[in-house]
Write a protein that holds these residues in place. Structure first.
Motif, short mmCIF file in Angstrom:
data_model
loop_
_atom_site.label_atom_id
_atom_site.label_comp_id
_atom_site.label_asym_id
_atom_site.label_seq_id
_atom_site.Cartn_x
_atom_site.Cartn_y
_atom_site.Cartn_z
N TYR A 65 25.24 1.58 -19.79
CA TYR A 65 24.42 2.65 -19.90
C TYR A 65 23.02 1.91 -20.69
O TYR A 65 21.96 2.52 -19.69
CB TYR A 65 24.08 3.91 -20.88
CG TYR A 65 25.40 4.95 -20.13
CD1 TYR A 65 25.45 5.14 -19.21
CD2 TYR A 65 25.99 5.41 -21.61
CE1 TYR A 65 26.27 5.90 -18.62
CE2 TYR A 65 27.30 6.31 -21.36
CZ TYR A 65 27.03 6.44 -20.24
OH TYR A 65 28.08 7.33 -19.74
N MET A 101 21.97 8.23 -23.19
CA MET A 101 23.84 8.21 -23.67
C MET A 101 24.43 6.68 -24.15
O MET A 101 25.46 6.71 -25.05
CB MET A 101 23.47 7.96 -22.05
CG MET A 101 23.83 9.32 -21.17
SD MET A 101 24.05 10.50 -21.74
CE MET A 101 26.12 10.04 -21.23
N HIS A 104 25.14 8.25 -28.04
CA HIS A 104 26.32 9.08 -27.61
C HIS A 104 26.95 8.08 -27.62
O HIS A 104 28.21 8.41 -28.68
CB HIS A 104 26.16 9.92 -26.47
CG HIS A 104 24.78 11.19 -26.51
ND1 HIS A 104 24.88 12.22 -27.65
CD2 HIS A 104 24.20 11.20 -26.08
CE1 HIS A 104 23.93 12.49 -27.80
NE2 HIS A 104 23.10 12.51 -26.41
#
Length: 151
Positions: A65, A101, A104
């Motif tokens: 990401y 992302m 996360h």
């Protein structure tokens, strides 16, 4: 012909698979990997064997990401030190260096979880208790009562 030794949590194929980014280079993955390693404090070449499969997967995703996000941040390595700016702390530590992302994925790493210990309450965790309120009279039969005065 020998294969080069792997030194990153992700490879260009992972980035293309997870993010649909095109033409990902080894150089981009190495740069993104260095950023993620700095954030999480775990270097691939030193910690691969002692890192569990789930954590390796979250690190692979975080690096994947990071690559397209860094492409969209051309001044990533030249930015000001925002810790000296007033109010920058409200943004969070990772907001300006890591994509959503990626944040996360990093939060899911086993060593980044909560360090608090859960304590069990006999009022909440005991099976068959009629009320979860410890002060409810219906719970009196579950307590040990002794008369005042020591008898």
């Amino acid at each position: 012909m020998t294969q080069p030794t792997r030194t990153t949590w992700a490879i260009p194929a992972d980035v293309m698979l997870l993010t649909d980014a095109a033409d990902v280079t080894d150089r981009e993955v190495v740069m993104a990997n260095a950023v993620i390693e700095t954030i999480v404090g775990r270097v691939y070449t030193l910690a691969y064997e002692r890192t569990g499969a789930a954590d390796r997967e979250w690190l692979r995703r975080a690096v994947a990401y990071q690559v397209p996000w860094m492409r969209a941040q051309p001044d990533f390595f030249e930015r000001l030190d925002l810790s000296t700016l007033e109010g920058a702390g409200a943004l969070g530590d990772l907001t300006l260096v890591c994509p959503p992302m990626g944040r996360h994925a990093i939060r899911r790493l086993s060593w980044r979880g909560s360090r608090s210990q859960r304590t069990r309450s006999p009022y909440v965790n005991r099976a068959g208790l009629p009320s979860t309120n410890p002060l409810a009279e219906v719970n009196d039969s579950y307590e040990q009562w002794t008369p005042l005065g020591g008898r």
